[in-house]
Every structure is written in structure tokens, then in C-alpha cells.
Design an enzyme around this catalytic site. Structure first.
Site: not given
Ligand code: DAH
Length: 341
Positions: A154, A172, A198, A212
Site C-alpha cells: 500500500w 482500504h 493511496r 472499495q
Molecule cells: N483490502 C484489500 C486491498 O485493498 C482487499 C481485500 C483482500 C480485502 C482480501 C479482504 C480480503 O477482506 O479478504 O487490496
């Protein structure tokens, strides 16, 4: 005196006949019948006349007042009719009306609502969380300790790097997994739509501000089969009942095992095309079984409770559905783009 009254009457009526608009009519009324109007003055001056003359003039003046009132009303009506129906100030009823500009929901809002609907109909609740987040919730509590290489995944916009309380714009929506579990006991079933940030060089597929949707389900006996069933159902609702899905291993620190989910390409039906880069598959989200460290961190007994989590990029889902090839269009405020949806 009676002669003067007669003249006044003819003059008033002649003037009235030549009037063609409502404003001039009002001027005319003030000039003759208003408080200081010509006829009113005569009526007021009656008291100075000898009694006989007073009677005659009074009666005549009153008759004229009644007549002028009538004429005034007639003229009013005539002007109104003329303006609807020909005449100098006619209203052209064939002219197009003035359009009242109607707003619409932004594509991001539209797709968030569709995704929320898909999950709420499966028993999930929609919750939201803070965009300014602590290091603890964004990383630490998600099994990403300081100096862990996973942090490099990130590019982060820091608000404060103060050692005691480092703060950032969330990278996220996953931090909300932890915030929700801290406040509730299982069963937990939530989806979390929200803005993320980001420190990113923008290009056709990357924006520094984007949305998201996070999902989380925790209870006794939740298995990978529940994850698959739920996300398969979601994919079919958004991309069509005939969709196939594919799960592959992937790494996210807060899940174990972690996967990415793809759907078969709905443009070429899996044969291979530009949209799916000739692979026949399109990746739509990351997911996995909630890592025991995350469960333990919020005080859940990871021997009793299990769960799955997923996260997806909102704009990406909309882009896939509508064949849009540049994420920058979403927040470029170009109405030619926005008006299409
Ligand atoms: N937070 C991750 C991202 O921003 C995406 C993500 C992946 C969320 C797997 C989840 C997970 O809850 O189980 O790339």
C-alpha cells in the site's frame, strides 16, 4: 361642471381603448380612479358646491365611476385574451417548454447501491467507517505489523507519523472488519462501502481516491464453502446468471488462506479477448478466511469462530460492467461521461 365631467368621461374611455398592455392599464386606473385620480378629486370637491349642483354633479360623477370601472374590467379581459390568442403579446403555445435540469446519481453511487442490494438480500448489513484511520486499524490489527513487508503493498497517505498515534487516510476498507468485531459478538455479517486513498501515480487503472466494498461474515462453523457460495451468488447477480467463477490462491495478511476471485469473461464467453487480456478470466475481488490473529486481536475465540472476508474495487466493477477503460473518468466531472448512466 357637468360638461367637464362629460369631457373627462370621453377622454378616459378613449385613452383606455388605446391601451394594449397590463402595465399601462394600471397607470390609467391610477390616473382616473386612484386615490388622487381625476374623478376621485371631483367627487371629493363636491362638498364645496351649492346643494342643487352638488346633487346633479354627484349623481353624474358616480355614474361615470361605475361606467369606468366596468370599462376597465372589460379592457383587462380583452388584453388577457389577446395575449393568449394572437395579439401583439401573444403567448406562442407551440414553443418548447423550459426544461428543468434533473440530476442523477453518480455511477459510483449507483454501483455501490447495486452491490449493497446483492449482499443485503443475503442477510448482510451495510455499515460505514472513518476515512481518517489509525495505523492500528489500517495495518496492525489486520496482521500487518510495523516493518512487515506487506506494508509495501500500500502506498500510504500519512496524516501524522507521530510515533504515539500514527494516522493516515485509510488505504482500504478492511479496517472496518476490526472496528465492527470489537463492538459486536458473532454472528457478524456486514458490508462496508467507502472511500479509500493511496499515494499513487494515477493512470487508466489507478486513482489516488477510489471506493472499495469490504465484506465480513463471522460465526460458528463458517467455512470456505460459505465464502464460495456467497461470492458466486454475488457474481451472478451483478454479471449475469450464466457466469462461472474461479478462485486462485493469493496473499493478503489478514486472511488465511487468501484467494482472488475471477469471473469468466462476459464479452468473449471465455474464449479470450481484449477485456480479459486473452485469458478468458477477469479478476474481480480478493477474499479469504479471516486470519486467526485478527480474530484473536478483537477477543474472539478462534477455536470457536471462523469467518470469511472479501474486498472489491467499486469503480472496477462498474468499468467491467459498462466497458469503461479509464478510471479517471469517474471523478473528472465531465458531464458527457456522467450523463450516460
Ligand atoms: N483490502 C484489500 C486491498 O485493498 C482487499 C481485500 C483482500 C480485502 C482480501 C479482504 C480480503 O477482506 O479478504 O487490496
Amino acid at each position: 361642471m357637468l360638461n367637464d365631467l362629460d369631457k373627462l368621461k370621453s377622454q378616459a374611455i378613449a385613452e383606455l381603448q388605446s391601451i394594449t398592455d397590463a402595465n399601462s392599464i394600471e397607470d390609467w386606473r391610477v390616473a382616473y380612479l386612484g386615490r388622487k385620480g381625476k374623478l376621485t378629486q371631483i367627487l371629493r370637491g363636491l362638498s364645496t358646491l351649492p346643494i342643487e349642483e352638488r346633487k346633479a354633479v354627484g349623481a353624474a360623477a358616480n355614474d361615470i365611476k361605475v361606467l369606468l370601472d366596468e370599462e376597465l374590467n372589460k379592457r383587462h379581459r380583452a388584453i388577457k385574451e389577446a395575449s393568449l390568442d394572437g395579439g401583439a403579446q401573444a403567448i406562442d403555445v407551440t414553443l418548447p417548454g423550459r426544461t428543468v435540469p434533473l440530476g442523477r446519481l453518480h455511477p459510483t453511487t449507483q454501483i455501490i447501491r447495486q452491490i449493497n442490494d446483492a449482499f443485503t438480500s443475503m442477510g448482510f448489513e451495510v455499515v460505514e467507517g472513518p476515512e481518517v484511520e489509525s495505523d492500528y486499524y489500517n495495518f496492525e490489527a489486520l496482521n500487518i505489523p510495523k516493518d512487515h513487508p506487506a506494508r509495501d503493498m500500500w502506498d500510504t497517505i500519512w496524516i501524522s507519523r507521530d510515533e504515539a498515534s500514527p494516522t493516515l487516510l485509510r488505504t482500504h476498507t478492511s479496517p472496518m472488519q476490526v472496528r465492527v468485531m470489537e463492538k459486536r459478538q458473532p454472528p457478524v455479517r456486514v458490508v462496508v462501502p467507502g472511500r479509500c486513498y493511496r499515494y499513487e501515480a494515477t493512470d487508466a487503472t489507478h486513482e489516488s481516491i477510489f471506493f472499495q466494498i469490504e465484506g465480513l461474515a463471522v460465526d460458528k462453523g463458517i467455512t470456505f464453502a460459505d465464502l464460495k457460495g456467497t461470492l458466486y451468488e454475488f457474481a451472478k447477480r451483478l454479471f449475469g446468471a450464466e457466469r462461472k467463477v474461479r478462485f486462485r490462491c493469493d496473499y493478503f495478511p489478514f486472511v488465511e488462506p487468501g484467494v482472488d476471485m475471477s469471473i469468466d469473461c462476459f464479452v468473449c464467453g471465455g474464449k479470450g479477448c481484449r477485456l480479459c487480456s486473452n485469458t478468458g478470466w477477469i479478476e474481480i475481488l480478493g477474499a479469504g478466511m479471516v486470519h486467526p490473529n485478527v480474530l484473536r486481536g478483537v477477543g474472539y475465540d478462534s477455536d470457536i469462530y471462523t469467518g470469511f472476508a472479501f474486498g472489491l474495487g467499486v469503480e472496477r466493477i462498474f468499468m467491467l460492467k459498462h466497458g469503461i477503460d479509464d478510471i479517471r473518468l469517474f471523478y473528472g466531472d465531465d458531464l458527457r461521461f456522467l450523463k450516460q448512466f
